[in-house]
Design an enzyme around this catalytic site. Sequence first.
Site, short mmCIF file in Angstrom:
data_model
loop_
_atom_site.label_atom_id
_atom_site.label_comp_id
_atom_site.label_asym_id
_atom_site.label_seq_id
_atom_site.Cartn_x
_atom_site.Cartn_y
_atom_site.Cartn_z
N ASP A 237 -104.89 88.28 -11.48
CA ASP A 237 -105.48 89.36 -12.48
C ASP A 237 -105.05 90.71 -12.22
O ASP A 237 -106.21 91.32 -12.11
CB ASP A 237 -106.96 88.92 -12.67
CG ASP A 237 -107.49 87.50 -12.94
OD1 ASP A 237 -107.82 87.20 -14.02
OD2 ASP A 237 -107.14 86.54 -12.15
N ASP A 264 -102.57 85.94 -15.23
CA ASP A 264 -102.99 87.20 -15.91
C ASP A 264 -102.04 88.54 -15.04
O ASP A 264 -102.59 89.26 -14.38
CB ASP A 264 -104.34 87.55 -15.88
CG ASP A 264 -105.24 86.52 -16.45
OD1 ASP A 264 -104.62 85.82 -17.32
OD2 ASP A 264 -106.32 86.60 -16.78
N TYR A 267 -101.67 92.00 -18.82
CA TYR A 267 -102.77 92.31 -19.65
C TYR A 267 -102.34 93.39 -20.76
O TYR A 267 -102.88 94.24 -21.52
CB TYR A 267 -104.04 93.36 -19.11
CG TYR A 267 -104.86 92.33 -18.22
CD1 TYR A 267 -106.03 91.76 -18.64
CD2 TYR A 267 -104.58 91.90 -17.02
CE1 TYR A 267 -106.81 90.98 -17.84
CE2 TYR A 267 -105.19 91.00 -16.26
CZ TYR A 267 -106.48 90.72 -16.81
OH TYR A 267 -107.04 89.71 -15.91
N HIS A 415 -117.05 83.44 -16.63
CA HIS A 415 -116.52 82.11 -16.47
C HIS A 415 -117.29 80.88 -15.82
O HIS A 415 -116.41 79.94 -15.29
CB HIS A 415 -115.00 82.21 -16.05
CG HIS A 415 -114.40 83.47 -16.70
ND1 HIS A 415 -114.09 83.55 -18.20
CD2 HIS A 415 -113.61 84.62 -16.27
CE1 HIS A 415 -113.44 84.35 -18.45
NE2 HIS A 415 -113.36 85.39 -17.43
N HIS A 442 -108.91 84.72 -12.52
CA HIS A 442 -109.97 84.60 -13.81
C HIS A 442 -111.11 85.12 -13.63
O HIS A 442 -111.33 86.33 -14.50
CB HIS A 442 -110.07 83.22 -14.24
CG HIS A 442 -110.55 83.03 -15.60
ND1 HIS A 442 -109.78 83.59 -16.74
CD2 HIS A 442 -111.36 82.30 -16.39
CE1 HIS A 442 -110.27 83.27 -17.74
NE2 HIS A 442 -111.15 82.35 -17.65
N VAL A 443 -112.02 85.01 -12.50
CA VAL A 443 -113.18 85.75 -12.20
C VAL A 443 -112.74 87.12 -11.51
O VAL A 443 -112.09 86.92 -10.39
CB VAL A 443 -114.19 85.01 -11.52
CG1 VAL A 443 -115.12 85.69 -10.91
CG2 VAL A 443 -114.63 83.78 -12.64
N HIS A 444 -113.17 88.26 -11.93
CA HIS A 444 -112.38 89.44 -11.42
C HIS A 444 -113.51 89.76 -10.01
O HIS A 444 -114.05 90.88 -10.25
CB HIS A 444 -112.35 90.72 -12.23
CG HIS A 444 -111.85 90.19 -13.52
ND1 HIS A 444 -111.82 91.14 -14.79
CD2 HIS A 444 -110.75 89.47 -13.58
CE1 HIS A 444 -110.91 90.42 -15.50
NE2 HIS A 444 -110.20 89.39 -14.97
#
Length: 584
Positions: A237, A264, A267, A415, A442-444
Amino acid sequence: MVIRREISSVRVPVLATAMATPTRTVAAGGSSHRHWHCIQVLQLLLLVQCFALLVECGGIPTTLDGPFPPATRAFDRALRQGSDDVPLTDPRLVPRVQPPAPEQIALAASADADSLWVSWVTGRAQVGSNLAPLDPAAVRSEVWYGERSAADAASYPHVATGSAEVYSQLYPYPGLLNYTSGAIHHVRLRGLRPATRYYYRCGDSSLPGGLSDERSFTTLPATGAGCYPRRVAVVGDLGLTGNSTATVDHLAHNDPSLVLMVGDMTYANQYLTTGGKGVPCFSCSFPNAPIRESYQPRWDGWGRFMEPITSKIPLMVIEGNHEIEPQGHGGEVTFASYLARFAVPSNESGSNTKFYYSFNAGGIHFIMLGAYVNYNHTGVQYSWMEKDLQRVDRRVTPWVVAAWHPPWYNSYSSHYQEFECMRQEMEELLYEYQVDIVFTGHVHAYERMNRVFNYTLDPCGPVYIGIGDGGNIEKIDIDHADDPGKCPSPGDNHPEFGGLCHLNFTSGPAKGKFCWDQQPEWSAYRESSFGHGILEVLNSTYALWTWHRNQDAYGENSVGDQIYIVRQPDKCLLQPTNASSLNW
C-alpha cells in the site's frame, strides 16, 4: 518490544553446519558444479559474532518462545496520520530523458535465478479526448548485457529482444479524459549465472539516443537449501506521498536484493482524470463521479520515482484493490495498468496469468496469490496453487512464503474479516503444505500474528504479517475492532471481490460475537505507523524478520518489531490438515 536475555544453543551449530557444507547447483548451461558463492565466509563470521553478542547482551525473541501475549503500541499522536501526494511537477516524478530513450526501467525475477525480466517505457503518454495510441512496434525492445561494464552496446557479449505493448483507459462519460500509455517494453534475459553482477543497457540501438545509460544488477542466488537472498524488503500500500518517499528512502538504505510489494502501488484512482490534488477518500470528495476514475499519469510519475531502485533490484508485485481501475459503461474491471506495466513469471511458473504466479529466490519459494480473481477451491487458481506447492522440494527450497493483498488475519476495524471467504477456501491447503510466512497489505498499519490456523493457535501454522503501512494517501489505520465502539457491522467491510462469509467466533473472548472484546490471542503485536519490513533468511531453519518504522533513525538498532521465525520441519510434517494435534 520483548527482549530475551538468553538464546537457544541450537542456533550456532546450525550456522556451523551451513559453513561446512558447500552448495551444489546447476550452471546456466546445464552442467553440475560445486560453488561457494551462496555462503560467504565473511558473512558467516559476522553472523557468528552477532550470535555471540546476542548470547552476551540479550537476544531477539523467536517463534519458539511463543505464542506471545497480545501487545499493542498505541498510535503516536505526535505523528501525522497521513500526508499529501507528491505532485507530478516534483523533479523525482518528471521525465528525465527525451524519447526515444527508455525511462521507468524496472527489473523482475523470473521463476529461477538463470533468467530475469527487464521492463521500460518509451515515448510519451497522452491524456485527452481523442487520442491516437503509439505504435508499440515502432521502437525495438532490446537489452544488451554482460558481466563487465562496456562503453557501448556493441561491446556487450549478449543481446536479448522482447516485445512492447500500449494500453488505453477509455471513459465514455462527458468530461472524463482518456489516456493512452507510452510503449511498455518487456524483455526476458536467459542463461544468466546465479549470484552474478551484470551490466546492461536497454532500448533501441538503431535509434540515436535510443539506449539507456548503463545500469547493473546482481542475479538472485541459485535454488538451494544453502543459498538465500541477502535481504528481502516487503512493503504494501505504498502510494506516492511524503510518507511513501520516506518509506522508499528507508528501504533503499537497508539495501535489499529483492523487493516484494503486496499490492496497491500508486493509488492513481484517488484522482479525477482532470488531475489536481489526490484525496484520501474518493467517494467522499467526488460523490457524483460516474465511475471510480483513475489518473494514469500517476503511474508514470511513480515509475520514474521508483526507477533508482527498480532498475537494479527485482521488484515483485501482486495486484491490490487499487489496481482494479474499472472503465467503460458498467464499470468493467480491467486491471489494465497492472497487466501492461509489470512483467512477472506467470508463464514460467505455469499460471499463465499475471494475477497469480510463483518464483524461487535461492532456498525460498514465493507464491503470489490473487485475491481479486476466482480463489474458490473449485477454480483454476486453487488448482494451480495445489500443483505448485506439490512441486516444491523442501530439501532444496526449505522456505515457502506466500503473499497477497487483503489479510485473512487482522484485528483492525478497517477491512475486518473482509476476505473471510478466501480464507475458508484456501487456508487448509497452505497449512497442509506448511507455508512458513504470509505477507499481506490492505490494512494501513502493522500487525504480526502468532502462528495460527483457523483462528486457533497452532505451532505449525504460518506466521501472518500485515504490512500495508507503506504511506499512501488514505492515511494510517488506528482503530482496532476490539476497541469500544469500533467493531464494524458484518456488512460494513464488504469486499470488492467475492462474497460475505463472516464468522461469529466459537471460542475465546469473542465467543458468539463478530468481534473480540480484546486483542485476539492470535495477534502477537500491532502498531499504527508507516514503514516496511526486511526478511533475512539465515539457513533452512532460521529467518530474521525486522519491521522498520519511518520515524526511527537508520540503523540495525532502530526497529519497531523483530523476531526470528523458526521452522520445525521434523515436528510440522507435511500432512492433511485434520491430522494436526500438536500442542504448544
